[in-house]
Enzyme design. Sequence first.
Site, mmCIF file in Angstrom:
data_model
loop_
_atom_site.group_PDB
_atom_site.id
_atom_site.type_symbol
_atom_site.label_atom_id
_atom_site.label_comp_id
_atom_site.label_asym_id
_atom_site.label_seq_id
_atom_site.Cartn_x
_atom_site.Cartn_y
_atom_site.Cartn_z
ATOM 1 N N ARG A 72 6.613 -11.003 5.933
ATOM 2 C CA ARG A 72 6.160 -10.660 7.273
ATOM 3 C C ARG A 72 6.739 -11.659 8.253
ATOM 4 O O ARG A 72 6.832 -12.846 7.961
ATOM 5 C CB ARG A 72 4.632 -10.674 7.356
ATOM 6 C CG ARG A 72 4.019 -9.602 6.502
ATOM 7 C CD ARG A 72 2.520 -9.607 6.563
ATOM 8 N NE ARG A 72 2.012 -8.614 5.612
ATOM 9 C CZ ARG A 72 0.725 -8.443 5.337
ATOM 10 N NH1 ARG A 72 -0.177 -9.191 5.946
ATOM 11 N NH2 ARG A 72 0.357 -7.544 4.466
ATOM 12 N N LYS A 95 -14.363 -3.740 6.663
ATOM 13 C CA LYS A 95 -13.926 -4.650 5.598
ATOM 14 C C LYS A 95 -14.906 -5.782 5.353
ATOM 15 O O LYS A 95 -15.801 -6.037 6.159
ATOM 16 C CB LYS A 95 -12.551 -5.211 5.929
ATOM 17 C CG LYS A 95 -12.505 -5.980 7.228
ATOM 18 C CD LYS A 95 -11.120 -6.545 7.487
ATOM 19 C CE LYS A 95 -11.086 -7.313 8.794
ATOM 20 N NZ LYS A 95 -9.813 -7.978 9.026
ATOM 21 N N HIS A 145 -8.368 -1.357 -0.254
ATOM 22 C CA HIS A 145 -7.408 -2.446 -0.492
ATOM 23 C C HIS A 145 -8.244 -3.649 -0.881
ATOM 24 O O HIS A 145 -9.274 -3.890 -0.268
ATOM 25 C CB HIS A 145 -6.668 -2.858 0.780
ATOM 26 C CG HIS A 145 -6.046 -1.753 1.547
ATOM 27 N ND1 HIS A 145 -4.690 -1.624 1.651
ATOM 28 C CD2 HIS A 145 -6.575 -0.753 2.288
ATOM 29 C CE1 HIS A 145 -4.410 -0.590 2.426
ATOM 30 N NE2 HIS A 145 -5.537 -0.049 2.831
ATOM 31 N N GLN A 185 0.826 -11.235 -2.837
ATOM 32 C CA GLN A 185 -0.580 -10.835 -2.821
ATOM 33 C C GLN A 185 -1.019 -10.446 -4.218
ATOM 34 O O GLN A 185 -0.248 -9.834 -4.957
ATOM 35 C CB GLN A 185 -0.759 -9.609 -1.917
ATOM 36 C CG GLN A 185 -0.433 -9.853 -0.469
ATOM 37 C CD GLN A 185 -0.537 -8.561 0.317
ATOM 38 O OE1 GLN A 185 0.057 -7.566 -0.032
ATOM 39 N NE2 GLN A 185 -1.317 -8.601 1.385
ATOM 40 N N ASP A 188 -2.582 -7.991 -5.088
ATOM 41 C CA ASP A 188 -2.977 -6.771 -4.412
ATOM 42 C C ASP A 188 -3.422 -5.711 -5.403
ATOM 43 O O ASP A 188 -2.971 -5.689 -6.545
ATOM 44 C CB ASP A 188 -1.752 -6.254 -3.646
ATOM 45 C CG ASP A 188 -2.144 -5.485 -2.416
ATOM 46 O OD1 ASP A 188 -3.360 -5.353 -2.171
ATOM 47 O OD2 ASP A 188 -1.242 -5.013 -1.703
ATOM 48 N N CYS A 200 0.798 -1.233 0.000
ATOM 49 C CA CYS A 200 0.000 0.000 0.000
ATOM 50 C C CYS A 200 0.830 1.283 0.000
ATOM 51 O O CYS A 200 0.527 2.184 -0.781
ATOM 52 C CB CYS A 200 -1.003 0.025 1.146
ATOM 53 S SG CYS A 200 -1.185 -1.492 2.049
ATOM 54 N N HIS A 219 -4.985 -1.382 -5.127
ATOM 55 C CA HIS A 219 -5.526 -0.301 -4.319
ATOM 56 C C HIS A 219 -6.336 0.621 -5.209
ATOM 57 O O HIS A 219 -5.875 1.044 -6.265
ATOM 58 C CB HIS A 219 -4.398 0.447 -3.615
ATOM 59 C CG HIS A 219 -3.683 -0.430 -2.653
ATOM 60 N ND1 HIS A 219 -2.552 -1.141 -2.978
ATOM 61 C CD2 HIS A 219 -3.993 -0.775 -1.379
ATOM 62 C CE1 HIS A 219 -2.193 -1.872 -1.950
ATOM 63 N NE2 HIS A 219 -3.033 -1.681 -0.965
#
Length: 645
Positions: free
Chosen positions: A366, A472, A518, A384, A386, A337, A388
């Site tokens: 992580r 979320k 996200h 991910q 991912d 992000c 945005h």
Amino acid sequence: MINITLPDGSVRQYNQGVTSFEIAQSISEGLARNVLAAKVNGSVWDITRPINEDATVQLLTWNDEEGKNTFWHSSAHLMAEALEELYPGVKFGIGPPVENGFYYDVDLGEQSFSQDEFAKVEQKMLELARTKNEFVRREVSKAEAVDYFTQKGDEYKLDLIKDLEDGTITFYTQGNFVDLCRGPHLPNTSSIKAVKLMNVAGAYWRGDESKKQLTRIYGVTFPKQKELTEYLERLEEAKKRDHRKLGKELELFAFSEKVGMGLPLWLPKGTLLRERLEQFMRKAQVKAGYQPVVTPHIGSKELYVTSGHYEKYGADSFQPIKTPNENEEFLLKPMNCPHHCEIYKTRPRSYKELPVRFAEFGTVYRYEQSGELHGLTRVRGFTQDDAHIFCRPDQVKEEFIKVIDLVLYVFKALGFEDYTAQISLRDPENKTKYIGTDEVWEKAESAIIEAAAEKGLRTVTELGEAAFYGPKLDFMVKDALGRKWQLGTIQVDYNLPERFQLEYIGADNAKHRPVMIHRAPFGSLERFVAVLIEHCGGNFPLWLSPEQFAILPISEKYHDFAQEVYNKLEEEDIRGFVDNRDEKIGRKIRDAEVRKVPFMLVVGEKEQENNAVSVRRHGEGDLGSMTVDEYIKMFKSKIAETLNK
RNA sequence: GCCUCCAUAGCUCAGCUGGUAGAGCAACUGACUUGUAAUCAGUAGGUCGUUGGUUCGAUUCCGACUGGGGGCUCCA
């Protein structure tokens, strides 16, 4: 006389003080034999407890969740009784029923307990069960309860009693065992016929790491031996679908001690599978208006100080990397992000161009605690899918609907039907721990709820489960062993736009703050592949299969023809291999079946003459002979079927 | 991280109470040239996860470490 209303709406009259068991008896002998508990005016009761006024009664058996829970709860007490006989001085925490059985948390003091002792405890439980001890309920005062457990020296029960209100406390006794318990319970122990202790584990008292760790003993019981046997067989079946086992057998991924724990290595076949998933998602995302971007694997510490992640996770994360001379600090990217925020900021944005959607297959790292790692579902490095979305507040709902559409498209293409969606909202009691104004929260929360409703999702709503930065929507699926995993996620974020000072120029020529969404339909490629493996037991949808066909020449004489067919299929972007080992056809078929190759193409003299292949489908058998062109056509139409709804 | 169990050949596993290891499959070589779920024979492959200790002697017993499995939310 009192009126008892049954679930079918019929009303029967009984004497005051009638028990649910007597009601069952009055209906049928069979029901009386099988009834385990009863729901009386909505709460679950012992079937031996007298009913003194008009009530609605639902009789619960093994087929009802609550009936099963009563059975297992009583089993937990039975196990506790056995433990107390075998290990004098043992102290008890809590012993509830769970999804598949029950557990009891116990403090054995200096004594140790291991699997070797399971048989002994099981024997004792069965022995006690046969004595047909009754579970006797008794209401006690708080003083009496405290008194009893003080004398017994069980500090855990005392800790529990502390939080209970006087007048609501009950004891249950069976044989020599007395327990603080709300109930309900079986009438007696005799219906517990099959007992199996499953495993032993550590568990902190009240789930609190700072408190003492107790020994948690898991068990499962059944009214019939046969049911236990079947249960154990089902467990064995489930183990065969375990993604870690199949991942190894099908050569999809591996782990290496040298590389490090929780860092998956993708083998060629796994990579093929993964790349197909990526391609599939890329295509769907381009169609949905996303723009692919690429960002580096590290970012300066400043980036994460700005985003707030450093403060929140910095200390228990992979530590910064330093440059040798300038002493600059960089972090391994734990999320994409912040990078995407910086992309947004590369130039002024107009309200007319919103929403902008940046998508990246971003690999992040992580630090997960070692005990949290599990196969591919919980790792330290993962990718991910991912993206945005930066949009105006009034676009949140529309964007949500679009993302839900994308997630549903993905699930459908991959055959996931059994999923639930969880809407996580903020805790209305404690609004201060969330960032953002009431107004934007309410708007976003209702946008999510409406979007989910419009899409007809099966949802559960959890208050207080929202992230501090926004509400979320998560998609949950179950794995082969019934464990729940979160896959796709869609999150609203008010925090990062604020921290990164993101803006757009509105129609009013003033600066406004965009909302950030996200979203990751797969969640992570790793977890998604893991759940997918278990979901389909390694038999992937045809379009995803790393090896879509195996060409099996009858003998060396047909190797050239086999290669010809192979080239033709490859040109059509159909992937597979030629098995040109000096083996019999039976052997080649067996190996291809074991490898779960969807199509086996046998070629020999007949096929060579007719430019044909003899097609065999995995798990189904011989489909007969067809020309290579016919096969390609059939293959492609099969794929189109799944991908184009 | 903590509790608990586990660690033997590439894979799946055997190895009783301590005397330095075996099978099947895979790999390699050769023979066989094969028609819808395992052709036959031979060869090679292991510091018994690492590391301390007990012992005349440790794959085996004890400890530590590393890695893996299960568990650590489900309020008596």
